[in-house]
Motif scaffolding. Sequence first.
Motif, PDB file in Angstrom:
ATOM      1  N   UNK A 219       0.055  33.158 -46.612  1.00  0.00           N
ATOM      2  CA  UNK A 219       1.295  33.071 -47.397  1.00  0.00           C
ATOM      3  C   UNK A 219       1.069  32.304 -48.687  1.00  0.00           C
ATOM      4  N   UNK A 222      -0.740  34.477 -51.023  1.00  0.00           N
ATOM      5  CA  UNK A 222       0.174  35.472 -51.602  1.00  0.00           C
ATOM      6  C   UNK A 222       1.070  34.829 -52.664  1.00  0.00           C
ATOM      7  N   UNK A 223       1.519  33.619 -52.378  1.00  0.00           N
ATOM      8  CA  UNK A 223       2.397  32.941 -53.327  1.00  0.00           C
ATOM      9  C   UNK A 223       1.692  32.719 -54.660  1.00  0.00           C
ATOM     10  N   UNK A 226       1.195  35.938 -56.292  1.00  0.00           N
ATOM     11  CA  UNK A 226       2.486  36.375 -56.806  1.00  0.00           C
ATOM     12  C   UNK A 226       2.840  35.679 -58.112  1.00  0.00           C
ATOM     13  N   UNK A 227       2.398  34.442 -58.216  1.00  0.00           N
ATOM     14  CA  UNK A 227       2.594  33.709 -59.474  1.00  0.00           C
ATOM     15  C   UNK A 227       1.612  34.173 -60.558  1.00  0.00           C
TER      16      UNK A 227
ATOM     17  N   UNK B 182      12.300  28.910 -50.725  1.00  0.00           N
ATOM     18  CA  UNK B 182      11.682  28.202 -49.593  1.00  0.00           C
ATOM     19  C   UNK B 182      12.700  27.702 -48.575  1.00  0.00           C
ATOM     20  N   UNK B 222       3.622  40.170 -53.514  1.00  0.00           N
ATOM     21  CA  UNK B 222       2.893  38.981 -53.058  1.00  0.00           C
ATOM     22  C   UNK B 222       3.770  37.740 -53.202  1.00  0.00           C
ATOM     23  N   UNK B 223       4.515  37.671 -54.298  1.00  0.00           N
ATOM     24  CA  UNK B 223       5.361  36.497 -54.527  1.00  0.00           C
ATOM     25  C   UNK B 223       6.404  36.358 -53.417  1.00  0.00           C
ATOM     26  N   UNK B 225       6.294  37.688 -50.445  1.00  0.00           N
ATOM     27  CA  UNK B 225       5.618  37.371 -49.183  1.00  0.00           C
ATOM     28  C   UNK B 225       5.168  35.913 -49.166  1.00  0.00           C
ATOM     29  N   UNK B 226       4.734  35.451 -50.322  1.00  0.00           N
ATOM     30  CA  UNK B 226       4.350  34.042 -50.429  1.00  0.00           C
ATOM     31  C   UNK B 226       5.530  33.122 -50.161  1.00  0.00           C
ATOM     32  N   UNK B 227       6.697  33.593 -50.535  1.00  0.00           N
ATOM     33  CA  UNK B 227       7.908  32.817 -50.241  1.00  0.00           C
ATOM     34  C   UNK B 227       8.324  32.948 -48.771  1.00  0.00           C
ATOM     35  N   UNK B 228       7.605  33.780 -48.041  1.00  0.00           N
ATOM     36  CA  UNK B 228       7.898  33.904 -46.614  1.00  0.00           C
ATOM     37  C   UNK B 228       8.807  35.065 -46.257  1.00  0.00           C
TER      38      UNK B 228
END
Lengths: 812, 812
Positions: A219, A222-223, A226-227, B182, B222-223, B225-228
């Motif tokens: 995650x 990915x974050x 994503x950034x 988040x 991705x962003x 998903x990175x945020x969950x």
Amino acid sequence: MADLSTETLQLIDKWWRAANYLSVGQIYLLDNPLLREPLHRDHVKPRLLGHWGTTPGLTFLYAHLNRAIKEREQSTIYITGPGHGGPGLVAASYLDGTYSEVYSDITKDDEGVRRLFKQFSFPGGIPSHVAPETPGSIHEGGELGYALSHAYGAAFDNPDLLVASIVGDGEAETGPLATSWHSNKFVNPAKDGVVLPILHLNGYKIANPTVLARIPEAELKALMEGYGHKPHFFEVEDESTEDAVSIHRRFAKVLDEVLDEIAEIKARAATGDESRPQWPMIVFRTPKGWTGPATIDGKKTTGSWRAHQVPLASARDTEEHLHDLESWLQSYGPEELFDAEGAVLPEITAALTPSGTLRMSDNPHANGGLLLRDLRLPDFRDFAVDVPTPGGAISEAPRELGKFFTEIIRRNPDNFRIFGPDETASNRLQAVYDVTDKQWNADFYGADVDEHMSRFGRVVEMLSEHQVQGWLEGYLLTGRHGMMSSYEAFIHIVNSMFNQHAKWLKVTNEIPWRRPIASLNYLLSSHVWRQDHNGFSHQDPGFIDHVVNKKAEVVRVYLPADANTLLSTYDHCLRSRQLVNVVVSGKQPSPQWLTMDEAVEHCTRGLGIWEWAGTEKDGEEPDVVLAAAGDVPTIEVLAAADILRQEAPDLKVRMINVVDLMKLQDPKEHPHGLSDKEFDGLFTDDKPIIFAYHGYPWLIHRLTYRRNGHDNIHVRGYKEEGTTTTPFDMVMLNDMDRYHLVIDVIDRVPGMASRYAGLRQRMQDARIRARAYTREHGDDIPEVRDWVWPGARDAAQATEVAATIFTGGDNE
Amino acid sequence: MADLSTETLQLIDKWWRAANYLSVGQIYLLDNPLLREPLHRDHVKPRLLGHWGTTPGLTFLYAHLNRAIKEREQSTIYITGPGHGGPGLVAASYLDGTYSEVYSDITKDDEGVRRLFKQFSFPGGIPSHVAPETPGSIHEGGELGYALSHAYGAAFDNPDLLVASIVGDGEAETGPLATSWHSNKFVNPAKDGVVLPILHLNGYKIANPTVLARIPEAELKALMEGYGHKPHFFEVEDESTEDAVSIHRRFAKVLDEVLDEIAEIKARAATGDESRPQWPMIVFRTPKGWTGPATIDGKKTTGSWRAHQVPLASARDTEEHLHDLESWLQSYGPEELFDAEGAVLPEITAALTPSGTLRMSDNPHANGGLLLRDLRLPDFRDFAVDVPTPGGAISEAPRELGKFFTEIIRRNPDNFRIFGPDETASNRLQAVYDVTDKQWNADFYGADVDEHMSRFGRVVEMLSEHQVQGWLEGYLLTGRHGMMSSYEAFIHIVNSMFNQHAKWLKVTNEIPWRRPIASLNYLLSSHVWRQDHNGFSHQDPGFIDHVVNKKAEVVRVYLPADANTLLSTYDHCLRSRQLVNVVVSGKQPSPQWLTMDEAVEHCTRGLGIWEWAGTEKDGEEPDVVLAAAGDVPTIEVLAAADILRQEAPDLKVRMINVVDLMKLQDPKEHPHGLSDKEFDGLFTDDKPIIFAYHGYPWLIHRLTYRRNGHDNIHVRGYKEEGTTTTPFDMVMLNDMDRYHLVIDVIDRVPGMASRYAGLRQRMQDARIRARAYTREHGDDIPEVRDWVWPGARDAAQATEVAATIFTGGDNE
């Protein structure tokens, strides 16, 4: 990049141990700095204040960056997001040698180390956080959230600069930091410097785990992707038994990979590919309080939130803690790090210290005043609006300012930027797009929608006041010039950032080696009186109140009433240093009052009598003073004066306009303050003063409460009444309209109440009529809409003038 | 979920067209609402104010949610992040029928539609944004950035509620929004409601593309998903020719998938799996201004930033724009949507309107006062600190408050929450962990580091003041109770959020169908005088100044000087409604002054004479009034009174303590204000008043400037001087120390200067000695550290008492 030799890695480790030793010493030790004798409780400070937890990670990164800077001769500054780790940065700059250069008292020997330790977080010494006092810092380590926006601000227009920006994982939870990762969609790899974000994932805040440390690595990856980043992961596990050289080897490899990737991107950009690359960043996961005591009082400390501040809080009070402290300090092997005189061994510093200004603690970008060049300013008078007679011209003041900026941009292609939260055009500065673009480096869709956008431009816009304020601060702190515009109400979003910047300026004024930087200039437009369309949520003029709580020496507030006054004001602001200048100006078409010559004189005085507007007789005191500060108040006061001139022709009215609000204050409280004698000469000490003020009326009382005539001042301003309505209804809702001002005069000038009861009634009626008309027609009454100042009334342009006042232009 | 029938999809489309027609009508039309005659310029409003661009997306989502709510009987509220799309939400609630229920004038016929249109953004009508006036809203559409934190605040403890939170892609650039994703690491799928974020990616802000619309879809995925989250993508391309039914079919499918996933998660949670799921979210990419004019004046409009506000700005002025407007309105086919009387066809509303309070516009959670239950409060007197004699006990006031909260939590297990930015324990409320945990739903590492953390708890902490303020607001607005604590300096981070909430309260006070909600309660601790360790960056008491600019009817400020006073104050705050209560209290060990009975009486009065502290003679006026507001000022004033009692025994000193700051204000300006007679009775109208105040001294002048004795008030407070130093050095730096207060008395009481020149000199010397001692020893002089109030001096506990005052406890 070849693997580093074990010897080099051992030197890195020694440098790191020295930095950690010096950090722990600062937090705890009053004396016996190099443990030349057994540690005694009296060697421990009586008040243990500081933050250990983040410190060893910061020194680790500093050590490795030093190594790379030396190798690559890469100009680099270090932004300490986890600024509580003050001791680490003080230690690093001491090892760099810089600290002793700027503070000659802190010598490279036992006594110097003792002084270094004692001064930390000690009365008369230095703050516990990274602060203006810390060489190499442009980033106060108090409030969290701005590490990346400061870093990108520093990187703009510094193509050869690397900004290593350490982001704490606590800080990473703040809103400003969470959005600031997107800064990478704005920089140009050829024309700007590089920001290397290093997410310092030590897992804990004061009392909690951090969010980013407690999500699966997939995650987090990915974050970061994503950034828009390419993350490189480095981890040292909690309770790891890996040897130090191995750890340093692994990290050196990661850092070299990252720097190589950056070099490749820069090389590609140099050949013309300025598109957005996937910039590398590092996730640096290490135990909180790394190298500190594993447990204290039986509780896990290193690798937990318990390491956040001072882990051995009772070091002065209990034998056990004192002993643990001594063991901890000894664990760094000070005898292997310092020579007999107390200087750090030269082989350690020689191996890890870049030369001169390549030292991060001595990089001139981190003391921006050193690099500051004056702006090449055109003569603002060349942008004057022609004002044939007061009220005889119409203009949108910021639009004229935009033209001035256009020429500034032309003359200063790498030294001046305009920042804004998507409002540069809305706030009427769009003339700048004749000569520049908005810098943008995300996808482009084509000219039919992407107007004035390119990979290089002097305007930078993102819908985050935090972000643009942070960028501007970073830009200014590294020695450049700039301004930002905002809707007045939403500048409150950055109240706390303003606080920190004002505090920074105040403190740097007292640090001789810090050189003055350019002022932070705001243009607050779309203000309370002309947010008649966006309504109540967009109406708040209180930023001024917030600003004037800060030290008078660093804040200025200007309320120019027309375009020429705005131009003159802004010229002054752009020449100033070490200030925050708040300039409030409406953007709607508005009558113009002063010629440029008059405006210059008026701004020079800061306030003054507008003789053409009053009805004073030579040599006689006026019966009443009408004062205005702000563009809309000026219109209402003049309209009231116009009514009085016709309806009460023998009344002696003085009209005063205030552009520099601080003139009102006592000179003991603000350097701009008028003397009491000057003040009385203008405002009288016994006549009624009806003061129409742009903001919350209280402030005028606050500024003038020591004045002789204070009890006679009656202030009208915004009293938190508003909605979506017409411009004139807005002033009526707050009793600042012309009719009410006339009533105020009648009620306060002795003898008028009885004599002018009829006029008073007519004013009441006019208010009621205006309200009724507005509710019926959705517009202001013609007598208000068409009003022009008498001197302009007969001029050819009168009709045109009247037609544009209060109609509102567009409604952005 | 079976595919929807074409007929159903057609009805959805009709509902959507009706909502869009009603939205466009609101922005433009003054009359001829259903185009019963050809459109004439006089039918167009004179001032065109509103925001079209985001509106059709909002109505589209509303239509589809309505369909799903009807099917699933799922209680849902709708948070409109892009709140500028006010017309869309007004239209939706009109179609729901709710609008006509709460505003009976807006009937379901031609005349009702005419009124609906006219009132929008019209004087005397409704604001242009989603506002308190909009049924179904808990989220003012002015300032951007809080859609998700409000949504999660609403979801806490509402396990059956779905919160559809539309996030604008402009808003998504703000810091607060960027971190608020988040929030999903804090909710519990079994015990809290569900937030469904819908990222409304229409691509443009006022004048720029949005960042998230201009990154590759892989990055956006991705962003998220990175945020969950698990993102579901839905897109309608710019200039798409896809037929409406097909579009609706595609979106209905996405929505059903998402709702099914949510149902599965909830079902899993109901069986005991409360771990963090990958909650679904929707990326909703549609053209900005969708269904509006493709081009205007030859420029691309739909699908560009030009559609942001009022696309046909000259509809009243040019034939071409007027014609385009008419065509645009006709494009929705009003004749297929409205019957002959002007009511929307019943088959459209019947198909898409959920029943009763399942309508999002009528959901009681969006009018939280309807659901508000009083807190079950224990008797705060049971938590009293024993104060045998003034100064004869020591306590950390918030620690006692924490004990009170503990019992509140016990009695209100689903109705009261404590929010904080990682500072609940630091601010000394940790007793609450005896009965509850910090709610957390990211990874757990085990009890040795994760203290008091679980998937369900009454405390919610994240290092973002924006986030916790937003959560608290959402929690209160949906009818629950709560409070947040913050370091005093950093509450400025949410100044602008406070503004908006205060404005919301002010406006809802004037809307009969809005029911009162619980007050927003702050505890500001770690305040300016005891940030001696974190230093200058952490020292700012100006939030009070910011707060008092808002309407007096919605703000209160309390400065309790000890624990019993704090308890009594907070009990009052928790019982209040529709207010923002700001309570400032230090957390360090501090002498206690009042018994609980005395504290209750003192708080009831709001301020009063502390007779035991003064040296007045019965029936005689005092020579001087010493006043204090705040805990540290109270200590210094009492210490000064102690000195005067010994050194100038014939001086008649009156000591006044102020707990409710608003008592000082004129009763015309604040409902709590003392009458002038009461004020004069306490403060006198002619004696010197030395006032030690917690914050910036100006405020006391501001609050009292109309008082008779105003010219005699001399205020000491924080004047922006501070660094890392000792507590007493902090008050000395700002001239608020006991010695300086004695000097102030000598300088201001007639006749004292000559008679007490020696005392004055000794006071000066004491200051110099204190400063020198502090710089040498890093601590305060013993005579300050050991000082206790004379009445307590001989008590057994005196030594213990003295030992803890000003030593500082820990340094968080």
